[in-house]
Design an enzyme around this catalytic site. Structure first.
Site, short mmCIF file in Angstrom:
data_model
loop_
_atom_site.label_atom_id
_atom_site.label_comp_id
_atom_site.label_asym_id
_atom_site.label_seq_id
_atom_site.Cartn_x
_atom_site.Cartn_y
_atom_site.Cartn_z
N PHE A 174 -105.80 0.79 -93.76
CA PHE A 174 -106.34 2.00 -93.16
C PHE A 174 -105.81 3.18 -93.98
O PHE A 174 -104.61 3.26 -94.27
CB PHE A 174 -105.87 2.10 -91.70
N ASP A 188 -98.04 -2.50 -89.56
CA ASP A 188 -98.84 -1.58 -88.76
C ASP A 188 -99.55 -2.40 -87.69
O ASP A 188 -100.37 -3.26 -88.00
CB ASP A 188 -99.84 -0.83 -89.65
N TYR A 200 -103.33 4.87 -78.54
CA TYR A 200 -104.64 5.17 -77.94
C TYR A 200 -105.70 4.10 -78.17
O TYR A 200 -106.82 4.25 -77.71
CB TYR A 200 -105.16 6.53 -78.43
N LYS A 201 -105.36 3.03 -78.89
CA LYS A 201 -106.33 1.96 -79.11
C LYS A 201 -106.21 0.94 -77.98
O LYS A 201 -106.50 1.26 -76.84
CB LYS A 201 -106.14 1.38 -80.50
N ARG A 252 -118.50 -2.52 -86.33
CA ARG A 252 -117.27 -3.10 -85.82
C ARG A 252 -117.30 -3.09 -84.30
O ARG A 252 -117.54 -2.05 -83.68
CB ARG A 252 -116.09 -2.26 -86.33
C1 LIG Z 1 -105.82 4.02 -86.01
C2 LIG Z 1 -104.87 3.71 -87.10
C3 LIG Z 1 -103.91 4.65 -87.47
C4 LIG Z 1 -103.91 5.99 -86.80
O1 LIG Z 1 -102.94 6.86 -87.23
P1 LIG Z 1 -102.79 8.26 -86.48
O2 LIG Z 1 -101.55 8.81 -87.02
O3 LIG Z 1 -102.76 7.96 -85.01
O4 LIG Z 1 -103.99 9.07 -86.77
C5 LIG Z 1 -103.00 4.29 -88.45
N1 LIG Z 1 -103.05 3.06 -89.03
C6 LIG Z 1 -103.98 2.15 -88.69
C7 LIG Z 1 -104.00 0.82 -89.35
C8 LIG Z 1 -104.92 2.46 -87.73
O5 LIG Z 1 -105.86 1.58 -87.41
#
Ligand SMILES: *Cc1c(COP(=O)(O)O)cnc(C)c1O
Length: 413
Positions: free
Chosen positions: A127, A198, A223-224, A372
């Protein structure tokens, strides 16, 4: 094998041990929500909790709330709850900041802990924010560190004695593929390298065993699949074995050994508290706390079993009902190698996504061509998958996606 019928799906729902949990979420009627991996739905208990925190705790207690309602230790109390979800021990998880910021803190700590090594080995398809944060850290450090990129499945073999840290997603955000945690940790320990995991697409989605798999450092998203609400605070995990030796650079006062002594110099706190920085956002952390309480009620093995079954049924329905429309699987075929999502590739994935959303089926699009579909096992029904796949077939068969308004990109995809 005979094709799955709608009554087969109803029978699966009738036998689903997690079915009662759907009612614990506020799900708009008529909607099929396949995007809980971008923003989890609202747990029904959150509005009342937030009203209480605002009216009674903030409104009534004012500054006394830090003690009377234990706001000050909420980051660690909630951390201990999340620890139970991810197979970590008490005192190994703290809730703070965003995933991006926590990545920065932990990556920086690893560079300091491995002097003389100059490589950050970063998963190629990570990501973007993960690699961006690593780039920013290297630039700021000015120590000649460099990023080397490799596909997730090659990270173990790319390790050498110059690698300070490996940065990898446990579940790939696009394909949903799982990277074997125990295996990579074993390889990293042999080279004395650290791994930062992560868990954005893992925590709350599938049972994790951070301690048992030998994981030492991780970050995760609130938040996921944890359903903490838009912009919910994130968490970080540091195994006990490393806490005393690691230092993070965002040395704010709440990571100090004695914040209210107001000393002129920084002394890191003992334990996981040294990874905190500033004042916690109590409103959003309270929403996350309530959401995590709900997840803790759900049996982890039953959750995984249903999540894998949802994936199998979804892919089978796509094969049976959408054949010949140019959809391809963009996720592992083996359910044990997939997180709680299925990904489909199609050249018009963006327009398909937009057309589906207009019809009340909400997946998301990931560039360049991936549709997705997140599978939130606590609240999704098998019948929802039937409806989603029928809608997808309809959009493909009628060419309904082929309208200019579905092709102009705007806002959050
Ligand atoms: C959603 C996500 C993030 C989000 O990072 P934020 O700091 O909350 O914007 C980071 N890494 C991965 C792999 C994600 O899927």
């Amino acid at each position: 094998m005979p094709e799955l019928t709608d009554s087969d799906l109803e029978a699966l729902d009738a036998a689903d041990p997690l079915a009662p949990f759907r009612g614990r979420f506020r799900m708009p009627p008529g909607l099929v929500y396949l995007d809980g991996n971008s923003l989890g739905p609202l747990p029904g208990a959150v509005p009342a909790r937030l009203a209480r925190v605002v009216e009674e705790e903030w409104g009534g207690s004012l500054i006394r709330g830090w003690n009377d309602h234990r706001w000050l230790d909420l980051p660690l109390r909630l951390g201990d709850k999340i620890a139970r979800l991810v197979g970590a021990g008490a005192g190994e998880v703290a809730v703070a900041d965003s995933t991006s910021i926590n990545l920065f803190k932990l990556l920086a700590a690893t560079l300091e802990a491995r002097p003389g090594r100059s490589t950050l080995l970063v998963e190629e398809d990570t990501f973007p924010t993960d690699a961006y944060m690593a780039e920013g850290l290297v630039r700021l450090a000015g120590t000649g560190h460099r990023l080397r990129r490799a596909p997730a499945h090659e990270l173990a073999e790319r390790l050498d004695d110059d690698v300070a840290v490996v940065l990898v997603s446990h579940v790939d955000y696009r394909s949903g593929e799982i990277t074997d945690m125990a295996e990579l940790e074993r390889a990293a320990r042999l080279r004395d390298a650290l791994v930062v995991w992560d868990l954005a697409h893992s925590a709350g989605a599938l049972p994790l065993a951070l301690n048992a798999d030998g994981a030492r450092l991780a970050v995760g998203c609130g938040y996921k699949f944890l359903n903490g609400g838009p912009g919910a605070p994130a968490f970080l995990y540091v195994a006990h074995e490393l806490q005393a030796t690691l230092r993070q650079p965002l040395s704010g006062w709440l990571g100090h050994a004695d914040p209210f002594a107001f000393e002129s110099g920084y002394r890191p706190a003992e334990g996981i508290a040294r990874f905190l920085c500033g004042t916690p956002p109590i409103l959003s952390m309270s929403a996350l706390d309530e959401a995590v309480d709900l997840l803790l009620e759900i049996d982890r093995d039953a959750l995984r079993e249903k999540s894998m079954a949802l994936g199998e049924v979804f892919l089978r329905l796509v094969d049976e009902r959408c054949a010949g429309f140019g959809l391809h699987r963009a996720c592992p075929a083996d359910a044990r190698r997939r997180g709680s999502q299925v990904s489909l590739a199609h050249p018009q994935a963006y327009a398909l996504t937009r057309a589906l959303v207009e019809r009340g089926v909400i997946p998301d699009f990931r560039t360049p061509d991936v549709l997705r579909c997140g599978l939130g096992a606590p609240y999704l029904r098998y019948a929802d998958l039937g409806l989603a796949v029928d809608t997808l077939r309809d959009v493909l068969a009628t060419g309904a996606w082929d309208e200019p308004r579905f092709k102009t990109r705007s806002g959050v995809p």
